[in-house]
Design a protein around this motif. Structure first.
Motif, mmCIF file in Angstrom:
data_model
loop_
_atom_site.group_PDB
_atom_site.id
_atom_site.type_symbol
_atom_site.label_atom_id
_atom_site.label_comp_id
_atom_site.label_asym_id
_atom_site.label_seq_id
_atom_site.Cartn_x
_atom_site.Cartn_y
_atom_site.Cartn_z
ATOM 1 N N GLU A 35 66.346 76.743 35.189
ATOM 2 C CA GLU A 35 65.886 75.844 34.123
ATOM 3 C C GLU A 35 66.476 76.240 32.777
ATOM 4 O O GLU A 35 66.868 75.380 31.984
ATOM 5 C CB GLU A 35 64.360 75.823 34.074
ATOM 6 C CG GLU A 35 63.753 75.038 35.220
ATOM 7 C CD GLU A 35 62.235 75.176 35.319
ATOM 8 O OE1 GLU A 35 61.636 75.876 34.467
ATOM 9 O OE2 GLU A 35 61.663 74.593 36.252
ATOM 10 N N LEU A 36 66.553 77.538 32.529
ATOM 11 C CA LEU A 36 67.177 77.997 31.282
ATOM 12 C C LEU A 36 68.649 77.597 31.229
ATOM 13 O O LEU A 36 69.159 77.162 30.194
ATOM 14 C CB LEU A 36 67.046 79.510 31.148
ATOM 15 C CG LEU A 36 65.688 80.029 30.693
ATOM 16 C CD1 LEU A 36 65.657 81.557 30.761
ATOM 17 C CD2 LEU A 36 65.394 79.562 29.283
ATOM 18 N N ALA A 37 69.344 77.741 32.363
ATOM 19 C CA ALA A 37 70.766 77.379 32.403
ATOM 20 C C ALA A 37 70.943 75.871 32.268
ATOM 21 O O ALA A 37 71.905 75.409 31.640
ATOM 22 C CB ALA A 37 71.390 77.880 33.698
ATOM 23 N N LEU A 38 70.009 75.088 32.826
ATOM 24 C CA LEU A 38 70.114 73.630 32.761
ATOM 25 C C LEU A 38 69.858 73.108 31.350
ATOM 26 O O LEU A 38 70.420 72.081 30.959
ATOM 27 C CB LEU A 38 69.116 72.982 33.725
ATOM 28 C CG LEU A 38 69.432 73.100 35.218
ATOM 29 C CD1 LEU A 38 68.269 72.614 36.060
ATOM 30 C CD2 LEU A 38 70.702 72.348 35.569
ATOM 31 N N GLN A 39 69.034 73.796 30.574
ATOM 32 C CA GLN A 39 68.698 73.341 29.229
ATOM 33 C C GLN A 39 69.925 73.222 28.333
ATOM 34 O O GLN A 39 70.056 72.266 27.580
ATOM 35 C CB GLN A 39 67.699 74.299 28.576
ATOM 36 C CG GLN A 39 66.310 74.165 29.093
ATOM 37 C CD GLN A 39 65.381 75.200 28.480
ATOM 38 O OE1 GLN A 39 65.791 76.000 27.637
ATOM 39 N NE2 GLN A 39 64.124 75.190 28.926
ATOM 40 N N ASP A 43 76.440 69.261 31.930
ATOM 41 C CA ASP A 43 77.288 69.138 33.126
ATOM 42 C C ASP A 43 76.586 69.731 34.340
ATOM 43 O O ASP A 43 76.674 69.197 35.458
ATOM 44 C CB ASP A 43 78.628 69.862 32.905
ATOM 45 C CG ASP A 43 79.502 69.149 31.891
ATOM 46 O OD1 ASP A 43 79.295 67.928 31.674
ATOM 47 O OD2 ASP A 43 80.388 69.806 31.321
ATOM 48 N N LEU A 44 75.883 70.816 34.128
ATOM 49 C CA LEU A 44 75.156 71.456 35.223
ATOM 50 C C LEU A 44 74.006 70.568 35.697
ATOM 51 O O LEU A 44 73.749 70.470 36.903
ATOM 52 C CB LEU A 44 74.641 72.826 34.769
ATOM 53 C CG LEU A 44 74.158 73.769 35.848
ATOM 54 C CD1 LEU A 44 75.264 74.094 36.837
ATOM 55 C CD2 LEU A 44 73.625 75.049 35.221
ATOM 56 N N ARG A 45 73.342 69.882 34.740
ATOM 57 C CA ARG A 45 72.264 68.956 35.126
ATOM 58 C C ARG A 45 72.827 67.813 35.965
ATOM 59 O O ARG A 45 72.238 67.400 36.954
ATOM 60 C CB ARG A 45 71.571 68.410 33.878
ATOM 61 C CG ARG A 45 70.634 69.409 33.229
ATOM 62 C CD ARG A 45 69.706 68.732 32.221
ATOM 63 N NE ARG A 45 70.399 68.045 31.139
ATOM 64 C CZ ARG A 45 70.780 68.618 29.994
ATOM 65 N NH1 ARG A 45 70.522 69.890 29.782
ATOM 66 N NH2 ARG A 45 71.386 67.922 29.075
ATOM 67 N N GLU A 46 73.990 67.312 35.560
ATOM 68 C CA GLU A 46 74.628 66.222 36.324
ATOM 69 C C GLU A 46 75.029 66.693 37.713
ATOM 70 O O GLU A 46 74.886 65.973 38.701
ATOM 71 C CB GLU A 46 75.847 65.690 35.558
ATOM 72 C CG GLU A 46 76.573 64.563 36.254
ATOM 73 C CD GLU A 46 75.695 63.340 36.495
ATOM 74 O OE1 GLU A 46 75.887 62.688 37.542
ATOM 75 O OE2 GLU A 46 74.820 63.046 35.670
ATOM 76 N N GLU A 47 75.532 67.911 37.796
ATOM 77 C CA GLU A 47 75.924 68.466 39.099
ATOM 78 C C GLU A 47 74.713 68.603 40.014
ATOM 79 O O GLU A 47 74.773 68.277 41.201
ATOM 80 C CB GLU A 47 76.610 69.817 38.904
ATOM 81 C CG GLU A 47 77.232 70.353 40.159
ATOM 82 C CD GLU A 47 78.081 71.595 39.916
ATOM 83 O OE1 GLU A 47 78.553 72.165 40.916
ATOM 84 O OE2 GLU A 47 78.280 71.994 38.751
ATOM 85 N N LEU A 48 73.588 69.059 39.461
ATOM 86 C CA LEU A 48 72.359 69.182 40.252
ATOM 87 C C LEU A 48 71.894 67.814 40.731
ATOM 88 O O LEU A 48 71.506 67.645 41.885
ATOM 89 C CB LEU A 48 71.267 69.878 39.442
ATOM 90 C CG LEU A 48 69.928 70.082 40.156
ATOM 91 C CD1 LEU A 48 70.105 70.951 41.392
ATOM 92 C CD2 LEU A 48 68.904 70.678 39.206
ATOM 93 N N ALA A 49 71.960 66.817 39.861
ATOM 94 C CA ALA A 49 71.564 65.459 40.246
ATOM 95 C C ALA A 49 72.475 64.928 41.346
ATOM 96 O O ALA A 49 72.013 64.282 42.302
ATOM 97 C CB ALA A 49 71.597 64.538 39.025
#
Length: 156
Positions: A35-39, A43-49
């Motif tokens: 969650e800290l890294a996603l904040q 790009d990381l949030r998009e990759e997770l999605a």
């Protein structure tokens, strides 16, 4: 007391955390780290999605069932390969046995010479058997390679 500064996770660690989150196998500490890294990383949030969408699609997929004729030809091929495999083993064993016997008979007088030490006689037998086995192996390999050689029709 001084506050400890947490260093950002490595790319390898992020990949591990992403996969753990997608597979719902992430621990509480790992979830906080992710969650800290996603904040701070859209790009990381998009990759997770993207990984979540991919998992959803693959979880709902069902493999196509081949027609019944496919299974009939599949089993024919399996039986054919099995029969040919057993056939080649038997031909190889028979050739090795017959070739060894023929060579043993051909040099029988030399081997039966009791003036020669036993280890020399057994060594000659091993040499003969080895040559026969190598001969059968090379001939068999040449026959198989000749059929499947993609360069056999190439002229220099």
């Amino acid at each position: 007391m001084s506050e400890s500064k947490v260093s950002p996770p490595s790319d390898e660690r992020l990949r591990y955390l992403l996969m753990a989150a997608v597979d719902q196998e992430i621990s509480g500490e790992g979830r906080r780290e992710l969650e800290l890294a996603l904040q701070g990383n859209p790009d990381l949030r998009e990759e997770l999605a993207t990984f979540h969408r991919l998992k959803e699609v693959t979880d709902t997929m069902t493999p196509l069932k081949p027609p019944e004729e496919t299974w009939d030809t599949y089993w024919e091929h399996v039986y054919r390969r099995l029969e040919r495999g057993i056939g080649w083993v038997l031909v190889s064993l028979g050739t090795i046995t017959a070739g060894t016997w023929a060579l043993w008979t051909a040099v029988g007088q030399l081997i039966r010479d009791m003036t020669m030490p036993a280890y020399v006689r057994w060594g000659l037998l091993a040499l003969i058997a080895g040559f026969v086995i190598l001969f059968v192996s090379v001939v068999r390999e040449r026959l198989f390679v000749q059929k499947k050689d993609p360069y056999k029709d190439v002229v220099r």
